[in-house]
Design an enzyme around this catalytic site. Sequence first.
Site, PDB file in Angstrom:
ATOM      1  N   GLU A   3       0.848  -1.190   0.000  1.00  0.00           N
ATOM      2  CA  GLU A   3       0.000   0.000   0.000  1.00  0.00           C
ATOM      3  C   GLU A   3       0.886   1.244   0.000  1.00  0.00           C
ATOM      4  O   GLU A   3       2.104   1.139  -0.109  1.00  0.00           O
ATOM      5  CB  GLU A   3      -0.925  -0.031   1.221  1.00  0.00           C
ATOM      6  N   ARG A 278     -14.675  -6.102   1.539  1.00  0.00           N
ATOM      7  CA  ARG A 278     -13.366  -6.496   2.072  1.00  0.00           C
ATOM      8  C   ARG A 278     -13.488  -6.945   3.524  1.00  0.00           C
ATOM      9  O   ARG A 278     -14.340  -6.459   4.269  1.00  0.00           O
ATOM     10  CB  ARG A 278     -12.391  -5.296   2.025  1.00  0.00           C
TER      11      ARG A 278
END
Length: 289
Positions: A3, A278
């Site tokens: 990320e 998610r």
Amino acid sequence: MPELPEVETVRRGLEKLIVGKKIINISSDWQKSLPITDNEINNSIKNHEIVSIGRRGKLLIIGLDNSRSLLIHLRMTGQMVYRSESYRFGAGHPNDSLIGKLPDKSTRVIMELDNGSRLFFNDQRKFGFINISENSKINQIPFLNKMGPEPLSQDFTYKIFKARMKNRANSQIKAVLLDQKVIAGIGNIYADESLWMAKIHPLKKVLEISEAKQRALYESIIEVLNTSIEKGGSTDRNYVDAEGKKGSYISFAKVFRREGKKCYRCGKTIIKIRAAGRGTHLCPNCQRI
Ligand SMILES: [Zn+2]
């Protein structure tokens, strides 16, 4: 998945090592990992100097001396590893390739630099790739021209954050945070961490979140990202931690993947739910719906 903090860790690490070096060769045995013609490699990459290394969202941008840039998409399992006689650096997806002998079976692209060092793009799952673009066209790449502001830039003020939230008033906050068009580079880990820190339930709609909590969320996003970058993301230095546990890049996490464990703030048990499609971690006591 690497990320923003991991990609920024790659960027900062490589900036010290490869800027000013010339690329002697770049090669791949997997065409999709380096979708660049031989002609373009010979004309636009070989013997060109690296003049900058930037980042936009999770995209790494290696600037060359010919107004072109290599664009590195790490995607699910990409990592960049620098090796020279005297120095090793690796960051990105945390696995053994960061510290092992290279090339290995995850190596997709090898770049040779003029100081004898090599830069490896490893990518187990093969979703990532390196391509090239003229600098003037980078911002026209569809996913970049729609991308939201960089959360760590000076321009990312609370006023801007609030305005972007307001545009998505009816959406659930976790989905909004994950939407790269709203803010660049926030993925699943940092969305969960920021929401826990700001005590906001991931399924709350933006319009249900108080001004004070929105302010807290804005500050949490910046704090969580900066803390992670300070810890070095998933560099090979901290990849194997003091206890010999691997993949320490989420070791700073307060809530992510801590389901069944006690909340550090209140002691209640962290749970895992689905939000925005998610797996989402939260404290049901600190983060009320
Ligand atoms: Zn709690």
